[in-house]
Design a protein around this motif. Structure first.
Motif, PDB file in Angstrom:
ATOM      1  N   MET A   1     110.504 -50.513  29.152  1.00  0.00           N
ATOM      2  CA  MET A   1     111.236 -50.615  30.413  1.00  0.00           C
ATOM      3  C   MET A   1     111.227 -52.063  30.834  1.00  0.00           C
ATOM      4  O   MET A   1     110.189 -52.685  30.955  1.00  0.00           O
ATOM      5  N   THR A   2     112.403 -52.626  31.077  1.00  0.00           N
ATOM      6  CA  THR A   2     112.511 -54.033  31.421  1.00  0.00           C
ATOM      7  C   THR A   2     113.181 -54.181  32.771  1.00  0.00           C
ATOM      8  O   THR A   2     114.224 -53.591  33.026  1.00  0.00           O
ATOM      9  N   ALA A   3     112.587 -54.997  33.630  1.00  0.00           N
ATOM     10  CA  ALA A   3     113.189 -55.302  34.918  1.00  0.00           C
ATOM     11  C   ALA A   3     113.547 -56.772  34.918  1.00  0.00           C
ATOM     12  O   ALA A   3     112.667 -57.616  34.925  1.00  0.00           O
ATOM     13  N   ALA A   4     114.831 -57.090  34.903  1.00  0.00           N
ATOM     14  CA  ALA A   4     115.249 -58.490  34.920  1.00  0.00           C
ATOM     15  C   ALA A   4     115.370 -58.922  36.363  1.00  0.00           C
ATOM     16  O   ALA A   4     116.311 -58.570  37.058  1.00  0.00           O
ATOM     17  N   LEU A   5     114.389 -59.661  36.814  1.00  0.00           N
ATOM     18  CA  LEU A   5     114.336 -60.057  38.214  1.00  0.00           C
ATOM     19  C   LEU A   5     114.660 -61.538  38.310  1.00  0.00           C
ATOM     20  O   LEU A   5     113.837 -62.362  38.663  1.00  0.00           O
ATOM     21  N   ASP A  28     102.875 -43.825  37.243  1.00  0.00           N
ATOM     22  CA  ASP A  28     102.895 -42.632  36.392  1.00  0.00           C
ATOM     23  C   ASP A  28     104.253 -41.936  36.436  1.00  0.00           C
ATOM     24  O   ASP A  28     104.422 -40.842  35.918  1.00  0.00           O
ATOM     25  N   SER A  29     105.222 -42.585  37.087  1.00  0.00           N
ATOM     26  CA  SER A  29     106.580 -42.045  37.139  1.00  0.00           C
ATOM     27  C   SER A  29     107.524 -43.174  37.542  1.00  0.00           C
ATOM     28  O   SER A  29     107.092 -44.252  37.954  1.00  0.00           O
ATOM     29  N   ALA A  30     108.827 -42.915  37.451  1.00  0.00           N
ATOM     30  CA  ALA A  30     109.801 -43.929  37.853  1.00  0.00           C
ATOM     31  C   ALA A  30     109.664 -44.265  39.338  1.00  0.00           C
ATOM     32  O   ALA A  30     109.952 -45.384  39.768  1.00  0.00           O
ATOM     33  N   ALA A  31     109.206 -43.292  40.110  1.00  0.00           N
ATOM     34  CA  ALA A  31     109.119 -43.489  41.555  1.00  0.00           C
ATOM     35  C   ALA A  31     108.109 -44.554  41.943  1.00  0.00           C
ATOM     36  O   ALA A  31     108.277 -45.237  42.959  1.00  0.00           O
ATOM     37  N   ASN A  32     107.046 -44.714  41.169  1.00  0.00           N
ATOM     38  CA  ASN A  32     106.036 -45.719  41.532  1.00  0.00           C
ATOM     39  C   ASN A  32     105.797 -46.723  40.412  1.00  0.00           C
ATOM     40  O   ASN A  32     104.720 -47.290  40.288  1.00  0.00           O
ATOM     41  N   SER A  33     106.804 -46.963  39.615  1.00  0.00           N
ATOM     42  CA  SER A  33     106.693 -47.936  38.531  1.00  0.00           C
ATOM     43  C   SER A  33     106.334 -49.315  39.072  1.00  0.00           C
ATOM     44  O   SER A  33     106.750 -49.702  40.170  1.00  0.00           O
ATOM     45  N   SER A  34     105.587 -50.069  38.297  1.00  0.00           N
ATOM     46  CA  SER A  34     105.268 -51.445  38.673  1.00  0.00           C
ATOM     47  C   SER A  34     106.527 -52.290  38.797  1.00  0.00           C
ATOM     48  O   SER A  34     106.506 -53.352  39.424  1.00  0.00           O
ATOM     49  N   ARG A  35     107.613 -51.832  38.203  1.00  0.00           N
ATOM     50  CA  ARG A  35     108.887 -52.544  38.340  1.00  0.00           C
ATOM     51  C   ARG A  35     109.226 -52.731  39.812  1.00  0.00           C
ATOM     52  O   ARG A  35     109.704 -53.794  40.230  1.00  0.00           O
ATOM     53  N   LYS A  36     108.996 -51.727  40.640  1.00  0.00           N
ATOM     54  CA  LYS A  36     109.324 -51.819  42.069  1.00  0.00           C
ATOM     55  C   LYS A  36     108.407 -52.816  42.775  1.00  0.00           C
ATOM     56  O   LYS A  36     108.841 -53.566  43.660  1.00  0.00           O
ATOM     57  N   TYR A  37     107.130 -52.827  42.390  1.00  0.00           N
ATOM     58  CA  TYR A  37     106.196 -53.784  42.993  1.00  0.00           C
ATOM     59  C   TYR A  37     106.646 -55.210  42.710  1.00  0.00           C
ATOM     60  O   TYR A  37     106.742 -56.040  43.623  1.00  0.00           O
ATOM     61  N   TYR A  59     106.402 -53.268  30.819  1.00  0.00           N
ATOM     62  CA  TYR A  59     106.232 -52.351  29.689  1.00  0.00           C
ATOM     63  C   TYR A  59     105.064 -51.395  29.958  1.00  0.00           C
ATOM     64  O   TYR A  59     104.137 -51.724  30.693  1.00  0.00           O
ATOM     65  N   SER A  60     105.111 -50.256  29.340  1.00  0.00           N
ATOM     66  CA  SER A  60     104.009 -49.304  29.449  1.00  0.00           C
ATOM     67  C   SER A  60     102.752 -49.897  28.826  1.00  0.00           C
ATOM     68  O   SER A  60     102.825 -50.820  27.999  1.00  0.00           O
TER      69      SER A  60
END
Length: 402
Positions: A1-5, A28-37, A59-60
């Motif tokens: 999973m890649t977040a291009a910020l 542990d889910s899309a809802a609280n992915s580190s991507r959002k942090y 990435y996981s």
């Protein structure tokens, strides 16, 4: 999973710098992915720093360390990597020292045990990013039904397990020595017996008398008496043990903060106490830390350091710790969390942190030693196993790896 910020490469002008960060996903889910942090943090940072863009890939945990290794091998090291280890990269001269990036005051704010674990020959290469400690979890309902109190010694733990077994509890004590995280369960037990992976002078002492005594006790007094459930410890992984606890099938097990949320979601009433020791509660809990590293390949030390100052601000450390039920890695955030009623559930783990002991992550040999422990330690407590022989083999593995 890649977040291009942010943009890729240079954009907007020759003075603009793009920093690449590879980070692990704690959700542990899309809802609280580190991507959002990271999305929220980077948006705030870039709004105040027009000449710097931050490009974050998430990435996981299954993939992140491998991904960074591949990038480094291809000559495309990220500017920063938030991963599970640092010593091998530091040993190869690939990392900036923290002195090159952040100030003395900022380094002094790292919790002492965590900061020390990130140093090699006195130099800070691994900057702690997230931490946890371990406590003994017990099922309050099962304990009440059996008329038990939480154990303080090995003898009491075994007696409680006997009573739970008599009541039909599936796993009186869950002992996950399967390949997923056996090195952590093993370390907590070795510490409870007055031993550990490392001796008093910092060299491997895996086959010490204390460690042999501990593993023999586990083999004879827990596993041998059928107190660890239907799955052989060498076949039981941590995730399965946690799931069984959340299902109400486990009386006791070692756990870290995330188990609180897992158990509470299933309605399990639980308590937490320090790990029982041979003669009383264990003085040193096992601590775990993940690391922020900065690679020298692309330069940009000034910009990396400024961004890390922002990452390690009290506000951001607290936000991350609270989102993922982890312990702050800085003294300032730890003090705030210790006094906040909203963080009361984490206080027992915070209290254990100052006296915790971490695995020897500063040794480049630890990765191979840890892998050997995961592979072999479960057999030490099997019916035909020999703790002395297995620990001796692991000691030789460690010495050869050194």
């Amino acid at each position: 999973m890649t977040a291009a910020l942010g943009g890729c490469g240079l954009g907007g002008g020759s003075d603009e710098v793009t920093l690449r960060l590879v980070a692990a996903d704690y959700g542990d889910s899309a809802a609280n992915s580190s991507r959002k942090y990271w999305d929220t943090l980077v948006k705030e940072y870039e709004a105040k720093h027009s000449g710097v863009r931050i490009d974050v890939s998430v990435y996981s945990w299954t993939d992140v360390d491998r991904k960074v290794k591949e990038l480094v091998a291809a000559g495309e090291a990220p500017d920063m990597a938030q991963i599970g280890s640092y010593a091998d990269y530091a040993d190869k001269g690939l990392l900036y020292k923290a002195d090159d990036l952040i100030g003395i005051r900022e380094q002094a704010d790292f919790v002492a045990q965590l900061g020390a674990a990130g140093r090699i020959n006195g130099m800070q290469y691994g900057m702690p990013f997230a931490a946890s400690t371990r406590l003994l979890f017990y099922n309050k309902t099962l304990f009440a039904d059996a008329g038990l109190t939480p154990p303080r010694t090995w003898k009491q733990l075994a007696a409680d397990a006997e009573a739970l077994k008599a009541d039909g509890v599936k796993y009186p004590y869950a002992l996950p020595l399967g390949p997923e995280e056996a090195q952590a369960e093993t370390m907590q037990w070795l510490l409870s017996g007055g031993g550990g992976y490392i001796d008093s002078v910092g060299t491997y002492g895996i086959d010490s008398d204390e460690n042999v005594t501990t593993m023999n006790w586990l083999k004879d007094d827990l596993v041998g008496k059928g107190l660890t459930g239907p799955a052989a410890p060498e076949n039981l992984n941590r995730a399965a043990a946690f799931s069984a606890f959340a299902a109400g099938d486990v009386g006791m097990l070692n756990g870290h903060p995330s188990l609180m949320k897992i158990a509470a979601a299933k309605g399990v009433k639980f308590g937490m106490v320090p790990m029982p020791g041979a003669a009383g509660p264990t003085k040193n809990s096992m601590g775990v830390a993940d690391w922020m590293t900065a690679f020298k390949q692309n330069g940009h030390a000034e910009q990396v350091g400024d961004f890390l100052d922002f990452v390690y601000s009290e506000k951001n450390v607290l936000a991350f710790s609270r989102e993922y039920d982890l312990l702050p890695v800085t003294n300032s955030a730890s003090t705030t969390m210790s006094g906040a009623s909203r963080d009361a559930d984490l206080k027992p783990f915070l209290d254990a942190l100052p006296t915790s002991e971490l695995p020897p992550v500063d040794k480049t040999s630890w990765a191979s030693v840890s892998a050997a422990v995961k592979k072999r330690i479960g057999s030490a407590v099997s019916p035909g196993g020999s703790p002395e022989e297995v620990l001796r083999e692991l000691q030789l593995t460690a010495q050869n790896a050194e």
